[in-house]
Design a protein around this motif. Structure first.
Motif, PDB file in Angstrom:
ATOM      1  N   THR A 131       0.829  -1.207   0.000  1.00 30.37           N
ATOM      2  CA  THR A 131       0.000   0.000   0.000  1.00 30.37           C
ATOM      3  C   THR A 131       0.861   1.254   0.000  1.00 30.37           C
ATOM      4  OG1 THR A 131      -1.849  -1.084   1.135  1.00 30.37           O
ATOM      5  CG2 THR A 131      -1.710   1.306   1.321  1.00 30.37           C
ATOM      6  N   VAL A 132       1.862   1.287   0.866  1.00 35.53           N
ATOM      7  CA  VAL A 132       2.738   2.450   0.939  1.00 35.53           C
ATOM      8  C   VAL A 132       3.568   2.580  -0.328  1.00 35.53           C
ATOM      9  CG1 VAL A 132       4.721   3.444   2.164  1.00 35.53           C
ATOM     10  CG2 VAL A 132       2.804   2.483   3.450  1.00 35.53           C
ATOM     11  N   SER A 152       1.578   4.087  -3.037  1.00 42.11           N
ATOM     12  CA  SER A 152       1.362   5.510  -2.785  1.00 42.11           C
ATOM     13  C   SER A 152       2.602   6.327  -3.126  1.00 42.11           C
ATOM     14  CB  SER A 152       0.974   5.735  -1.315  1.00 42.11           C
ATOM     15  OG  SER A 152      -0.272   5.150  -1.011  1.00 42.11           O
ATOM     16  N   LEU A 166      -0.983   8.048   3.477  1.00 42.85           N
ATOM     17  CA  LEU A 166      -0.579   6.659   3.695  1.00 42.85           C
ATOM     18  C   LEU A 166      -1.556   6.009   4.667  1.00 42.85           C
ATOM     19  CD1 LEU A 166       3.307   7.104   3.956  1.00 42.85           C
ATOM     20  CD2 LEU A 166       1.845   6.873   1.921  1.00 42.85           C
ATOM     21  N   ALA A 201       4.891   9.148   8.021  1.00 44.29           N
ATOM     22  CA  ALA A 201       5.122   9.007   6.581  1.00 44.29           C
ATOM     23  C   ALA A 201       6.596   8.761   6.281  1.00 44.29           C
ATOM     24  CB  ALA A 201       4.630  10.246   5.844  1.00 44.29           C
ATOM     25  N   CYS A 236       7.803  14.377   3.121  1.00 42.54           N
ATOM     26  CA  CYS A 236       7.032  13.596   4.085  1.00 42.54           C
ATOM     27  C   CYS A 236       6.565  14.513   5.216  1.00 42.54           C
ATOM     28  CB  CYS A 236       7.888  12.479   4.689  1.00 42.54           C
ATOM     29  SG  CYS A 236       8.637  11.355   3.488  1.00 42.54           S
ATOM     30  N   ASP A 255       1.115  11.931   7.996  1.00 46.22           N
ATOM     31  CA  ASP A 255       0.817  10.658   7.332  1.00 46.22           C
ATOM     32  C   ASP A 255       0.795  10.804   5.818  1.00 46.22           C
ATOM     33  OD1 ASP A 255      -1.487  12.124   6.925  1.00 46.22           O
ATOM     34  OD2 ASP A 255      -2.871  10.539   7.547  1.00 46.22           O
TER      35      ASP A 255
END
Length: 215
Positions: free
Chosen positions: A28-29, A32, A46, A59, A190, A193
């Motif tokens: 998933t990350v 992204s 995230l 993040a 970053c 999140d």
């Protein structure tokens, strides 16, 4: 920086866990992060539950876990370089941390952005542009800083971003980085999140606030 055996043992006892669901969360990350770089300037949240060792944002820690492994090297800026962060990255990513910026595949920066030197990091080569570094730049905010406009691949016409904490000369330094394409570094901002990508293919310019009319 050196640590005593007692300090290292204490750090291991306080080691924070990584992913709740290793495969799902990592994928998933990673998706992204790819979306952030393929659609420069778009903020990507995230959607994972992760505790980060201070002073890393969630993040930042998630990007490290998704991108780094035993085959990569990383450099930490002084303000982010402590025993908890080092132990976390070494344990969960299995990677060596290096003291020379030019030897790092990844770099993690925070307040030291004010002394940012993009050319100090690995630039890759014409033959191997993928050997350049990716910089994870931790900032306070991605939505309430000064306005910058991005253009380039992955952007329809232009896109505004509002990243806080960038040095006054960031635009001029980025222009040098962009002009070196296919060499040059890529950046992932970053904050909290969320992440926002700035690949070397993107152009950036500062947007000056409109001057008030004279009365």
């Amino acid at each position: 920086m050196t640590y005593s055996p007692d300090t290292k043992a204490s750090s291991m006892q306080q080691l924070l866990p990584a992913w709740e669901d290793t495969v799902h969360d990592a994928q998933t990350v990673f998706r992204s992060l790819l979306k952030a770089l393929s659609e420069p300037g778009s903020i990507q949240r995230l959607r994972v539950n992760l505790q980060a060792p201070a002073p890393l944002h969630m993040a930042t820690a998630a990007a490290c876990l998704a991108l780094m492994d035993y085959e990569t090297t990383a450099w930490l800026a002084d303000e982010l370089d402590n025993d908890a962060v080092r132990t976390y990255l070494r344990f969960h990513c299995g990677l060596p941390l290096v003291s020379e910026k030019s030897a790092a595949n990844f770099a993690v920066l925070g307040r030291s952005l004010q002394q940012l030197d993009l050319e100090a990091f690995a630039q890759g080569s014409i033959t191997y542009p993928d050997k350049s570094a990716t910089l994870l730049m931790q900032v306070d905010d991605l939505a309430n800083g000064p306005e910058y406009q991005l253009t380039g691949p992955g952007i329809n016409n232009k896109r505004s971003i509002y990243v806080s904490g960038l040095p006054a000369d960031f635009v001029s330094k980025w222009q040098v980085n962009h002009s070196a394409f296919p060499q040059g570094v890529d950046v992932i901002f970053c904050s909290g999140d969320a992440v926002l990508g700035l690949p070397r293919t993107s152009k950036i310019k500062a947007v000056q606030a409109a001057e008030l009319p004279c009365t």
